[in-house]
Scaffold this active site. Structure first.
Site, PDB file in Angstrom:
ATOM      1  N   CYS A 137       0.856  -1.143  -0.126  1.00 18.24           N
ATOM      2  CA  CYS A 137       0.023   0.025   0.004  1.00 18.24           C
ATOM      3  C   CYS A 137       0.719   1.318  -0.186  1.00 18.24           C
ATOM      4  CB  CYS A 137      -0.882  -0.049   1.155  1.00 18.24           C
ATOM      5  SG  CYS A 137      -1.806   1.436   1.374  1.00 18.24           S
ATOM      6  N   CYS A 140      -0.344   4.156   2.094  1.00 14.50           N
ATOM      7  CA  CYS A 140      -0.381   4.079   3.459  1.00 14.50           C
ATOM      8  C   CYS A 140       1.319   4.353   3.931  1.00 14.50           C
ATOM      9  CB  CYS A 140      -0.680   2.365   3.992  1.00 14.50           C
ATOM     10  SG  CYS A 140      -2.124   1.939   3.403  1.00 14.50           S
ATOM     11  N   ASP A 141       2.084   3.559   3.199  1.00 14.76           N
ATOM     12  CA  ASP A 141       3.509   3.529   3.794  1.00 14.76           C
ATOM     13  C   ASP A 141       4.572   4.633   2.975  1.00 14.76           C
ATOM     14  OD1 ASP A 141       2.644   1.808   5.257  1.00 14.76           O
ATOM     15  OD2 ASP A 141       2.859   0.141   4.008  1.00 14.76           O
TER      16      ASP A 141
END
Ligand code: NAP
Length: 308
Positions: A137, A140-141
């Site tokens: 992701c 997200c990261d």
């Protein structure tokens, strides 16, 4: 959770397909509940920007679109229950039993809209470095890798779109693809090829992921020449497709050879009264627009089923 309630429809999964079905179900005043294993939004939650959703002339963040879909469904009274993972779906006579960790719900019909999970590369180091440089992701990261070098594995829409997102954060993004041409939509490809800090390793597969505490290196093999090389990166983002979430289904539900649910043109599965919508069903186009369409068709079929 009461065992006595009999729902008209239980919707399993809160991505675009499930939320659309829920929106229509609440407007139709069906006795309905939507169960979501995590939080509603599905793949939208891990998609940076959506630019091909009709009616949206400006790009919208995936998470923002998910929130709007949820708000819209709730506006009509949809009962959305997050963190309710389905353990088992069973058929008992005319009724469907939906078992979660919190209890059992009885329903006249069920719409399965559980989508799919990122497919793993299944190479040494992938599990060990999960959360320490291995990610599925980018949205997200990605921020952890500002001005660092990262790799993206895959050549589909997801890989290339998320690589474009990462290119705005990272110093350099290397796309590692097993063939010599991308599968992604042409428009996305054009943007990728025009991105100065994006490089491509063609005909290449990752053989292992290594590092110290965090990822430092990938071993990459050229599948044409057999040559093995080392790529120094701080992170690897894996986008090699998805696998369906079907563990809880009863065996009577027929699946295609890839494990996706087979449905007819009403989105009805091989079990009467159980419908499937969105990425979980066997189909050739997986888009937000098609998931929304599936959810709409499924709930209309549910209404007809309930009246029959
Ligand atoms: P996908 O289209 O199935 O692409 C998967 C990619 O990973 C392919 O390039 C494939 O290579 C590669 N791959 C598969 N297994 C691999 C392995 N074991 N090792 C290395 N590479 C591997 O999956 P996706 O990109 O996740 O997209 C899923 C669906 O969502 C698609 O229908 C896509 O169009 C849709 N989607 C659309 C958008 C958009 O429209 N904006 C955005 C994201 C996703 P090959 O090319 O050689 O098969």
């Amino acid at each position: 959770m009461s065992h006595d309630e009999l729902f008209d429809v239980v919707i399993i999964g809160g991505g675009p397909a499930g939320l659309t079905a829920g929106l229509y179900a609440s407007r139709a005043r069906l006795k309905c509940v939507l169960l979501e294993a995590k939080i509603p939004g599905g793949q939208l939650l891990v998609t940076e920007k959506i630019e091909n959703y009709p009616g949206r002339t400006e790009q919208i963040e995936g998470q923002a679109l998910a929130r709007e879909m949820l708000d819209q469904a709730r506006k009509f009274g949809l009962d959305v229950r997050s963190h309710e993972r389905i353990k088992r779906l069973a058929v008992e006579g005319e009724e469907k039993l939906v078992e979660t960790e919190k209890g059992v719900l009885r329903a006249r019909t069920v719409i399965v809209a559980t989508g799919s999970e990122p497919r793993r590369l299944k190479v040494p180091g992938e599990g060990k470095y999960l959360g320490r440089g291995v990610s599925y992701c980018a949205v997200c990261d990605g921020a952890f890798f500002e001005d660092l070098d990262v790799a993206v594995v895959g050549g589909g829409d997801a890989a290339v779109e998320e690589a474009l997102y990462l290119a705005k954060i990272a110093a350099k993004v290397t796309i590692i693809h097993r063939r010599d041409e991308l599968r992604a939509t042409r428009y996305i490809q054009e943007r990728a090829f025009a991105t100065p800090n994006m490089e491509f390793l063609w005909n290449s597969v990752v053989e292992s992921i290594t590092g110290d505490d965090l990822v430092t290196d990938l071993t990459v093999k050229n599948v044409k020449t057999g040559e093995v090389s080392n790529l120094k990166v701080n992170a690897v983002f894996v986008y090699v497709g998805t696998d369906p979430n079907t563990d809880f289904l009863p065996p009577e539900i027929k699946l295609d050879p890839q494990g996706y649910i087979l449905v007819d043109d009403k989105m009805e599965t091989s079990v009467p009264g159980i419908f499937a919508a969105g990425d979980i069903r066997s189909k050739i186009v997986r888009q937000v627009a098609t998931a929304v369409g599936d959810g709409c068709i499924a709930i209309n079929a549910v209404e007809k089923y309930l009246l029959a």
